[in-house]
Design an enzyme around this catalytic site. Structure first.
Site, short mmCIF file in Angstrom:
data_model
loop_
_atom_site.label_atom_id
_atom_site.label_comp_id
_atom_site.label_asym_id
_atom_site.label_seq_id
_atom_site.Cartn_x
_atom_site.Cartn_y
_atom_site.Cartn_z
N ASN A 11 -2.68 -10.77 4.84
CA ASN A 11 -2.66 -9.49 5.54
C ASN A 11 -4.03 -8.84 5.32
O ASN A 11 -4.31 -8.35 4.23
CB ASN A 11 -1.54 -8.62 4.97
N LYS A 13 -5.11 -6.20 6.60
CA LYS A 13 -5.06 -4.73 6.70
C LYS A 13 -6.21 -4.25 7.60
O LYS A 13 -6.57 -4.95 8.54
CB LYS A 13 -5.05 -4.09 5.31
N HIS A 95 5.64 -2.75 6.74
CA HIS A 95 4.83 -2.76 5.52
C HIS A 95 4.91 -1.38 4.87
O HIS A 95 4.95 -0.36 5.56
CB HIS A 95 3.36 -3.10 5.85
N GLU A 97 2.78 0.41 3.54
CA GLU A 97 1.71 1.34 3.92
C GLU A 97 2.06 2.06 5.22
O GLU A 97 1.69 3.22 5.41
CB GLU A 97 0.37 0.57 4.03
N GLU A 165 7.66 -6.86 -1.43
CA GLU A 165 6.42 -6.31 -1.95
C GLU A 165 6.70 -5.03 -2.74
O GLU A 165 6.87 -3.96 -2.13
CB GLU A 165 5.45 -5.98 -0.81
N GLY A 171 -2.27 -3.96 -4.43
CA GLY A 171 -3.64 -3.53 -4.67
C GLY A 171 -3.89 -2.97 -6.06
O GLY A 171 -4.95 -2.40 -6.32
N SER A 211 -0.62 -8.02 -5.32
CA SER A 211 -1.58 -8.55 -6.30
C SER A 211 -1.42 -10.05 -6.55
O SER A 211 -1.61 -10.53 -7.66
CB SER A 211 -1.51 -7.77 -7.62
P1 13P Z 1 -2.65 -7.04 -2.33
O1 13P Z 1 -2.51 -8.54 -2.34
O2 13P Z 1 -4.03 -6.58 -2.06
O3 13P Z 1 -2.01 -6.43 -3.54
O4 13P Z 1 -1.79 -6.52 -1.06
C1 13P Z 1 -0.51 -6.99 -0.88
C2 13P Z 1 -0.04 -6.56 0.45
O5 13P Z 1 0.18 -5.38 0.72
C3 13P Z 1 0.15 -7.60 1.47
O6 13P Z 1 0.83 -7.12 2.57
#
Ligand code: 13P
Length: 248
Positions: A11, A13, A95, A97, A165, A171, A211
């Site tokens: 992803n 982003k 997601h 976010e 997740e 992150g 992560s």
């Molecule tokens: P990270 O791997 O940067 O922690 O992000 C995970 C994520 O949100 C994947 O959709």
């Protein structure tokens, strides 16, 4: 059960200009393992050109969101049909976010998932608890509720992928313990089997995200009911992502 093919999904982003497409070519050179499916979800602006480059590689391309309607007066939005039209085969939905920044509800995620399926896309539906919920020991309630309400009835092993997740792991460099990951993935599997029956419930892939890195991908990916990873930061560089693909 062990016949589920692993998935390494990246992803990106809101990262990546056209020059970042070279990362995908570098990934191909480093030869992803055939037993692991690779999906990259770049920003919408790169889907078309990435999909073109990936036609001869074993890499699928996906979107990061879609609108639930197929067309209409929704300024700034993209429909599932449009994603499919650009060459995407997958779409990430719900997601955290987007749930947090845009207040996306389970009902919306469910509607988006239906629309993804109508367009022939594979939906990667994200669920996961906040740190507050984890500390209050509400993880399974939250995850179970999101799973029930975000996934439509017509799920199959082919049209649905779940990504667990934990929000606090995204992150942050933090991950749950291996036991904690197993607990949630076993729970998700049991809920899928209870709702959709053995055949479908055991065919849906359940990814871990938060992560995931070259250093932890092998041990997380080897856990029961973990069918791969949804990777953010470590999917941006071919050198890291190809190690994760190899580990899975
Ligand atoms: P990270 O791997 O940067 O922690 O992000 C995970 C994520 O949100 C994947 O959709």
């Amino acid at each position: 059960m062990s016949s589920r093919r692993k998935i390494a999904a990246g992803n990106w982003k809101m990262n990546g200009l056209r020059q970042a497409l070279s990362e995908v070519e570098a990934l191909h050179v480093s030869n992803p393992a055939p037993e692991c499916e690779v999906v990259i979800c770049p920003p919408a602006t790169l889907i078309r050109s990435m999909a073109k480059r990936c036609t001869e590689m074993a890499i699928n391309v996906g979107g990061q969101d879609c609108h639930e309607d197929s067309s209409g007066a929704h300024t700034g939005d993209i429909s599932a049909e449009m994603l499919a039209d650009t060459g995407a085969t997958h779409v990430i939905l719900g997601h955290s976010e987007r749930r947090e920044a845009y207040g996306e509800s389970d009902a919306q995620v469910r509607a988006k998932t239906k629309s993804a399926w109508t367009a022939g896309l594979i939906a990667i539906v994200c669920i996961g608890e906040s740190l507050t919920h984890r500390e209050a020991k509400n993880t399974l309630d939250i995850v179970g509720g999101q799973l029930a309400a975000s996934v439509p009835d017509a799920a199959t092993g082919e049209n649905l992928v779940i990504a667990y997740e934990p929000i606090w792991a995204i992150g942050s460099g933090l991950t749950p313990t291996l036991d904690e990951i197993v607990e949630v993935h076993n729970f998700i599997r049991a809920r899928l089997v209870r709702r959709f029956g053995d055949a479908i419930g055991k065919a849906v892939r359940v990814l871990y995200g938060g992560s995931m890195k070259p250093e932890n991908a092998a041990e997380i990916g080897a856990l029961p009911n973990v069918d791969g990873g949804l990777v953010g930061g470590a999917s941006l560089k071919a050198a890291d992502f190809s190690k994760i693909v190899a580990a899975l």
